[in-house]
Each structure stands twice: as structure tokens, then as C-alpha cells.
Write an enzyme that holds these catalytic residues in place. Structure first.
Site, short mmCIF file in Angstrom:
data_model
loop_
_atom_site.label_atom_id
_atom_site.label_comp_id
_atom_site.label_asym_id
_atom_site.label_seq_id
_atom_site.Cartn_x
_atom_site.Cartn_y
_atom_site.Cartn_z
N LEU A 86 6.67 2.17 0.79
CA LEU A 86 5.34 2.15 1.39
C LEU A 86 4.64 3.48 1.17
O LEU A 86 5.21 4.54 1.42
CB LEU A 86 5.45 1.87 2.90
CG LEU A 86 6.13 0.57 3.32
CD1 LEU A 86 6.24 0.50 4.84
CD2 LEU A 86 5.37 -0.64 2.79
N GLU A 87 3.41 3.41 0.69
CA GLU A 87 2.56 4.61 0.53
C GLU A 87 1.33 4.35 1.38
O GLU A 87 0.44 3.60 0.97
CB GLU A 87 2.19 4.81 -0.94
CG GLU A 87 1.39 6.07 -1.20
CD GLU A 87 0.89 6.15 -2.64
OE1 GLU A 87 0.18 7.12 -2.94
OE2 GLU A 87 1.20 5.26 -3.44
N LEU A 88 1.28 4.93 2.58
CA LEU A 88 0.29 4.54 3.58
C LEU A 88 -0.76 5.63 3.79
O LEU A 88 -0.65 6.73 3.29
CB LEU A 88 1.01 4.20 4.89
CG LEU A 88 2.15 3.18 4.75
CD1 LEU A 88 2.83 2.94 6.09
CD2 LEU A 88 1.65 1.88 4.15
N PHE A 107 4.12 -1.19 -1.79
CA PHE A 107 2.79 -1.39 -1.23
C PHE A 107 2.09 -0.06 -1.04
O PHE A 107 2.68 0.91 -0.54
CB PHE A 107 2.88 -2.11 0.13
CG PHE A 107 1.59 -2.15 0.90
CD1 PHE A 107 0.57 -3.02 0.54
CD2 PHE A 107 1.38 -1.30 1.99
CE1 PHE A 107 -0.63 -3.04 1.25
CE2 PHE A 107 0.19 -1.32 2.70
CZ PHE A 107 -0.82 -2.19 2.33
#
Length: 365
Positions: free
Chosen positions: A255-257, A231
Site C-alpha cells: 500500500l502506498e497511501l 495499491f
């Protein structure tokens, strides 16, 4: 002593070593009528995959001719053939300036698939040295196997490139992909799916599910058959996804937030280069960039001079139609995002900031 069991000729043909001098005595293999038809069907399939081979003959070596990664390479070739169309779709759908979309959004996506094609036949495990205590000699080794179904949820700022980064790696490792493009930018993902069919990918290997994140994205996170989820997006949504993946089947999660990247400029800088770097850090891809420098810190002694030069350069930028080759800055991705930017400017002024230039929507369709 050396025992030679098989010999391979330059054309890839292999024979038992004991038969090397008795080729004239060998009998040819007789195929049935059904087998003959299957042979011709296979020849056509091989020709479709081995586009670099002029003629498919009985002695053609499938893997020596590069077939191990040819499916992914063919996909990259098709993307290259359709690069102008993909860039046009990306410009219309996301607002990216066409020249940037062609070089970066599409160009780097093609390079990504070419790179990962090389990994298809190079993913293997290893042996691990452990205690050799008697009476047993122990052997430990690892195997790398496909995870299975990978769920991918991508954002709207680089629709095709985000798809390429995630999907190419999944496919190279032998997985299938269920990908949800951003609700506001689904078009290049759908065109990509069409190209995978043309490349000969089996049905069900690449699946594109457009729709709302709250519905489609959540369903991918909740589905027990999905074994890995990737995501890219906001931190609050990332937390929710991690929670869902833990509750269902302890999925692997990447996760790449979101975040804020500062750019610090000191007084001993090359001012022309610093202004160029500062503008690029803020305005590249209309500022819709994961690593955009959302905050610039300028040493006080050059602050006013720096600001003056930035405003001068910004006034030269042409804002407009992303399909126009002379446009520097296309439209923001979607209305809600534009409204948020205008709101940020108004909030800054309200909190005491000085608005040097802009802060309003350009009055045009």
C-alpha cells in the site's frame, strides 16, 4: 586431475570434449519434413526476439544473444518508438504538460522497463548455514518463485509511470498482471497493452481493466486467484483493500497511501533557490504529486519577503493547453479534483487565512 566434458567455441557452439579432433567424422542431423518446417518457424521467432542479431544460423546461442530479458527490452524499445504518441495521450488524458509528460511520465517509464529487464535472469535464492549436528548433515536453501497473478490498482496523477513501476517488477519476476488504471485516466494503460501485443507478450500476461474502483478494484481484491495486490491511493480505501485481502486468501499487499509533506525554510536560506524549491514542491505536475509539499513553513523574519517573491513568480506562469510547448501549468486532472481545490481555498479564507493570489478557476475552456 581435471576432467573436461564439454567445449564451447566463441560462436556459442558446444561439443563433447571427446569429439574435439573428430569433427570430420561427425554425421549431420537429419530432420523430417515436419521438423524442418518447425525449424524455419523457430528461426523466424528467434529473429523477432533477437533484433540485435543480423542472421539466425544453426549455431546461434539464444541466451548468449540476450534473449533472457529481450521481451521486456523490446517493450521498452516500442515505448520509445511511440513516446511522442504516449506523451500526447498522457497530456490529453491527465492534463500533464506535454514536455513534462515526454521527459518524466514517458521517459522514466521507459527507463524503468529497461532497468527491470536486467533482473529477469538474476532472481535466485540462497543457501543458509544451519546446525551440522550428526548423524545427518542438513542443507537449507531458499527458492524465489513467481507469486502468480498480481492485481494492481493505480491513481491518476502519473498514469503511465505508476503502471511502469508496478508492472515492470511483476513481469521481471515471472508473474502475470491484472491492472486497473484510474477511472479518469485509462488511455495510456490501454496503449501500453497494445504495445505488449506488438512486443510478443503471450495472451493473458498483461491485462488492463478500466472502470470504477468500487467495482473493478474491489473485485481484484476479492478474487481468490489474485495472490498479490498493489495499491496507490487514499488511506481509507487502502484500509478497505487490506481488509478484503485478509478475508479472501491472505494476499500479499503493498500500500502506498496519502500524506502531507512539510517544507521548512529558515531565514539563512538562499532566497532565490528557496522560492524556486518551494514553487517546484507545490506546482510540479500541477501539484498532483505524491510528495508535493502541501504545507510550507517560513521563518517569520523572511515570511513577507518570501510570499511577495512567490506571488511575483506565480504571476509569470502560463496556464493553458498542455499540448502547447510554452505552457507551464496544464489543467487539473479532472473536474471533481479542480472543485476540491477551489473548495480548499474558500475554506482557508473562511477559517481566517489571507488569499494572496488565485483561488478561482481560470476562465477558459
Amino acid at each position: 586431475m581435471l576432467l573436461v566434458k564439454s567445449l564451447q567455441f566463441e560462436d556459442g557452439k558446444m561439443i563433447p570434449a571427446s569429439k574435439y579432433f573428430s569433427s570430420s567424422e561427425s554425421s549431420s542431423l537429419q530432420l523430417t519434413e515436419v521438423e524442418g518446417k518447425i525449424k524455419e518457424q523457430l528461426r523466424v521467432i528467434w529473429k523477432g526476439i533477437l533484433s540485435n542479431v543480423t542472421e539466425i544460423v544453426d549455431s546461434t546461442d539464444f541466451f548468449k544473444s540476450g534473449a533472457a530479458s529481450m521481451d521486456v527490452v523490446r517493450l521498452a524499445d516500442l515505448m520509445e518508438q511511440h513516446q511522442e504518441e504516449l506523451a500526447t495521450i498522457e497530456a490529453i488524458d491527465s492534463g500533464a504538460v506535454y514536455t513534462l509528460a515526454l521527459k518524466t511520465h514517458v521517459g522514466m517509464s521507459i527507463q524503468t522497463f529497461r532497468y527491470f529487464a536486467g533482473w529477469c535472469d538474476k532472481i535466485q535464492g540462497c543457501t543458509i548455514p544451519i546446525n551440522q549436528a550428526r548423524p545427518n548433515h542438513n542443507l537449507t536453501f531458499t527458492k524465489r518463485e513467481p507469486v502468480g497473478v498480481c492485481g494492481i490498482v493505480i491513481p491518476w496523477n502519473y498514469p503511465l509511470m505508476m503502471l511502469a513501476w508496478k508492472t515492470a517488477a511483476c513481469l521481471a519476476a515471472g508473474n502475470t498482471v491484472v491492472l486497473k488504471p484510474a477511472q479518469v485516466t485509462p488511455l495510456t494503460a490501454l496503449k501500453f497493452a497494445e504495445l505488449t501485443v506488438k512486443a510478443g507478450f503471450p495472451k493473458g500476461v498483461v491485462n488492463i481493466l478500466p472502470g470504477a474502483g468500487s467495482l473493478i478494484g474491489q473485485r481484484i481484491a476479492d478474487h481468490p486467484d489474485v495472490r498479490k495486490l498493489g495499491f496507490t491511493g487514499s488511506t481509507p480505501v487502502g484500509k478497505q483493500i487490506m481488509k478484503s485481502c485478509a478475508l479472501v486468501n491472505v494476499k500479499k499487499v503493498s500500500l502506498e497511501l496519502g500524506g502531507k509533506s512539510p517544507l521548512i525554510i529558515f531565514s539563512d536560506c538562499d532566497l532565490v533557490k528557496a522560492v524556486r524549491a518551494g514553487m517546484g514542491a507545490v506546482f510540479f505536475n500541477k501539484g498532483e504529486n505524491c510528495i508535493a509539499a502541501g504545507r510550507l513553513f517560513i521563518e517569520e523574519s523572511i515570511h513577507d519577503q518570501f510570499l511577495q517573491k512567490v506571488v511575483e513568480e506565480v504571476k509569470k506562469m502560463k496556464i493553458g493547453n498542455p499540448l502547447d510547448r510554452s505552457t507551464d501549468h496544464g489543467p487539473q486532472n479532472h473536474k471533481a479534483h479542480l472543485d476540491k481545490l477551489i473548495e480548499y481555498c474558500a475554506t482557508g479564507v473562511k477559517e481566517g487565512a489571507t488569499l494572496a493570489y488565485g483561488g478561482k478557476q481560470v476562465p477558459r475552456p
